[in-house]
Design a protein around this motif. Structure first.
Motif, PDB file in Angstrom:
ATOM      1  N   LEU A  65       0.872  -1.170   0.000  1.00 24.35           N
ATOM      2  CA  LEU A  65       0.000   0.000   0.000  1.00 24.35           C
ATOM      3  C   LEU A  65       0.909   1.221   0.000  1.00 24.35           C
ATOM      4  N   ALA A  66       0.779   2.055  -1.013  1.00 24.32           N
ATOM      5  CA  ALA A  66       1.687   3.194  -1.176  1.00 24.32           C
ATOM      6  C   ALA A  66       1.099   4.447  -0.540  1.00 24.32           C
ATOM      7  N   ARG A  67       1.879   5.064   0.325  1.00 21.56           N
ATOM      8  CA  ARG A  67       1.470   6.326   0.945  1.00 21.56           C
ATOM      9  C   ARG A  67       1.349   7.414  -0.105  1.00 21.56           C
ATOM     10  N   ASP A  68       2.308   7.421  -1.012  1.00 26.51           N
ATOM     11  CA  ASP A  68       2.309   8.358  -2.142  1.00 26.51           C
ATOM     12  C   ASP A  68       3.273   7.803  -3.180  1.00 26.51           C
ATOM     13  N   GLY A  69       3.390   8.469  -4.308  1.00 27.66           N
ATOM     14  CA  GLY A  69       4.307   7.991  -5.334  1.00 27.66           C
ATOM     15  C   GLY A  69       4.348   8.911  -6.533  1.00 27.66           C
ATOM     16  N   MET A  70       5.309   8.667  -7.391  1.00 30.01           N
ATOM     17  CA  MET A  70       5.399   9.402  -8.636  1.00 30.01           C
ATOM     18  C   MET A  70       5.834   8.460  -9.751  1.00 30.01           C
ATOM     19  N   ILE A  71       5.470   8.842 -10.967  1.00 29.96           N
ATOM     20  CA  ILE A  71       5.816   8.048 -12.132  1.00 29.96           C
ATOM     21  C   ILE A  71       7.013   8.684 -12.828  1.00 29.96           C
ATOM     22  N   LEU A  72       8.028   7.860 -13.105  1.00 26.92           N
ATOM     23  CA  LEU A  72       9.239   8.330 -13.770  1.00 26.92           C
ATOM     24  C   LEU A  72       9.335   7.702 -15.158  1.00 26.92           C
ATOM     25  N   LEU A  73       9.992   8.423 -16.053  1.00 36.30           N
ATOM     26  CA  LEU A  73      10.227   7.871 -17.385  1.00 36.30           C
ATOM     27  C   LEU A  73      11.223   6.718 -17.302  1.00 36.30           C
ATOM     28  N   PRO A  74      11.165   5.785 -18.240  1.00 33.16           N
ATOM     29  CA  PRO A  74      12.101   4.653 -18.211  1.00 33.16           C
ATOM     30  C   PRO A  74      13.512   5.086 -18.598  1.00 33.16           C
ATOM     31  N   VAL A  75      14.471   4.244 -18.263  1.00 39.16           N
ATOM     32  CA  VAL A  75      15.861   4.457 -18.647  1.00 39.16           C
ATOM     33  C   VAL A  75      16.129   3.669 -19.930  1.00 39.16           C
ATOM     34  N   ARG A  76      16.776   4.321 -20.902  1.00 43.81           N
ATOM     35  CA  ARG A  76      17.111   3.617 -22.151  1.00 43.81           C
ATOM     36  C   ARG A  76      18.154   2.540 -21.858  1.00 43.81           C
ATOM     37  N   LYS A  77      17.876   1.318 -22.348  1.00 43.34           N
ATOM     38  CA  LYS A  77      18.753   0.184 -22.039  1.00 43.34           C
ATOM     39  C   LYS A  77      19.283  -0.460 -23.303  1.00 43.34           C
ATOM     40  N   ASP A  78      20.551  -0.840 -23.254  1.00 41.93           N
ATOM     41  CA  ASP A  78      21.182  -1.588 -24.336  1.00 41.93           C
ATOM     42  C   ASP A  78      20.878  -3.075 -24.114  1.00 41.93           C
ATOM     43  N   PRO A  79      20.241  -3.762 -25.102  1.00 43.94           N
ATOM     44  CA  PRO A  79      19.873  -5.171 -24.918  1.00 43.94           C
ATOM     45  C   PRO A  79      21.043  -6.062 -24.521  1.00 43.94           C
ATOM     46  N   GLU A  80      22.220  -5.811 -25.096  1.00 45.29           N
ATOM     47  CA  GLU A  80      23.390  -6.622 -24.749  1.00 45.29           C
ATOM     48  C   GLU A  80      23.788  -6.399 -23.293  1.00 45.29           C
ATOM     49  N   LYS A  81      23.711  -5.123 -22.879  1.00 45.68           N
ATOM     50  CA  LYS A  81      24.079  -4.798 -21.502  1.00 45.68           C
ATOM     51  C   LYS A  81      23.078  -5.419 -20.523  1.00 45.68           C
ATOM     52  N   VAL A  82      21.800  -5.442 -20.903  1.00 43.57           N
ATOM     53  CA  VAL A  82      20.776  -6.050 -20.046  1.00 43.57           C
ATOM     54  C   VAL A  82      21.045  -7.541 -19.865  1.00 43.57           C
ATOM     55  N   ALA A  83      21.445  -8.223 -20.954  1.00 46.13           N
ATOM     56  CA  ALA A  83      21.745  -9.653 -20.879  1.00 46.13           C
ATOM     57  C   ALA A  83      22.943  -9.902 -19.960  1.00 46.13           C
ATOM     58  N   LYS A  84      23.972  -9.032 -20.068  1.00 48.49           N
ATOM     59  CA  LYS A  84      25.150  -9.186 -19.203  1.00 48.49           C
ATOM     60  C   LYS A  84      24.782  -8.955 -17.739  1.00 48.49           C
ATOM     61  N   GLU A  85      23.918  -7.950 -17.502  1.00 52.99           N
ATOM     62  CA  GLU A  85      23.515  -7.656 -16.128  1.00 52.99           C
ATOM     63  C   GLU A  85      22.732  -8.823 -15.525  1.00 52.99           C
TER      64      GLU A  85
END
Length: 290
Positions: free
Chosen positions: A144-164
């Motif tokens: 249950l969230a007291r409050d919150g905000m929406i942020l834009l996504p971070v651009r990701k390199d597919p190769e870097k995502v696989a390594k991570e």
């Protein structure tokens, strides 16, 4: 009044009289009622009513000698629908009330997740039959969230995502070994933390911190079951409180590879949630042990 009542659509309560009317509605028009005998041979009663999809209010107490229900406490709840983990879960009773806290060591986060158990009657009932208690039961975590905000996504390199992803699997193995006392694993994790700190120190000079930190899950404040989170939104839906008409956002979040569901009042959310964007806020972590 409970601080998180507003999260399930009761943000305009002005007096105890208003709260009493809602609790009376729960008792008179409940959706589920569960009665279990606790360790002291007293009845533990859990009465719940949904005011939106998978969210509402639970009233707990016991019946006295005259058969009258005596309320001990109440809490808002949101069950969510995703299985979060199959790790071992430990449960302990709170000192002041017949309510329970759960703890789970999740290697994906590297911390012990402490949550408020919202199906206490099911747990008490299963505890009476040891064969019903699984060693590693499915656990659904929600917030249950007291409050919150929406942020834009971070651009990701597919190769870097696989390594991570490979890196996370290796780190999970190291965390498991470190938990068992492996000194080499502890040293490797320490060096990795030093390298991460050095990387952040270099990038923070010319980048915003929220472009470096893609997601996080960390304790918030002094209460052990409240957390500050940042995670990617994987699903979004909206529901309406049937009594007040307030609109609630319900989101599935992926945070450090850990899935959980979040409910927040539309009044307390800054931005428009969409799949792929990120949610940032403070939550009260709840858990349902299957």
């Amino acid at each position: 009044m409970h601080e998180f009542l507003k999260t399930v659509g009761f943000s305009d309560l002005k007096s105890k009289k208003d709260l009493d009317a809602i609790l009376r509605d729960v008792l008179d028009n409940y959706d589920t009622k569960k009665i279990v005998e606790n360790e002291k041979h007293h009845s533990f009663v859990e009465i719940s009513k949904e005011y939106g999809y998978d969210c509402g209010i639970t009233v707990c107490g016991e019946y006295d000698e005259d058969g009258e229900f005596q309320m001990e406490y109440y809490h808002p709840y949101f069950t969510g629908g995703q299985i979060t983990t199959y790790e071992d879960v430990s449960v302990e009773r709170h000192a002041a009330t017949e309510s329970y806290a759960g703890g789970c060591d999740d290697l994906r986060l590297g911390i012990t997740l402490i949550f408020y158990l919202i199906n206490a009657a099911d747990y008490l009932n299963a505890r009476r039959e040891p064969k019903e208690l699984k060693a590693q039961p499915p656990l659904r975590l929600s917030g249950l969230a007291r409050d919150g905000m929406i942020l834009l996504p971070v651009r990701k390199d597919p190769e870097k995502v696989a390594k991570e992803k490979d890196s996370w699997q290796q780190k999970s193995s190291l965390l498991a070994a470190a938990r068992d006392g492996d000194e080499d694993a502890i040293e490797s994790l320490t060096m990795e933390d030093i390298d991460t700190y050095a990387m952040i120190s270099r990038r923070i000079v010319h980048e915003d911190v929220l472009s470096i930190v893609d997601n996080y899950f960390m304790p918030y404040g002094l209460e052990c079951d409240q957390y500050s989170i940042l995670g990617e939104i994987t699903d979004v839906s909206k529901t309406v409180n049937s009594m007040t008409g307030e609109k609630l956002w319900q989101m599935s979040i992926l945070c450090n590879d850990v899935p959980l569901d979040i409910c927040v009042n539309e009044k307390d959310l800054l931005g428009e949630p969409e799949v792929g964007r990120r949610f940032k806020g403070q939550i009260w972590l709840q858990g349902t042990i299957n």
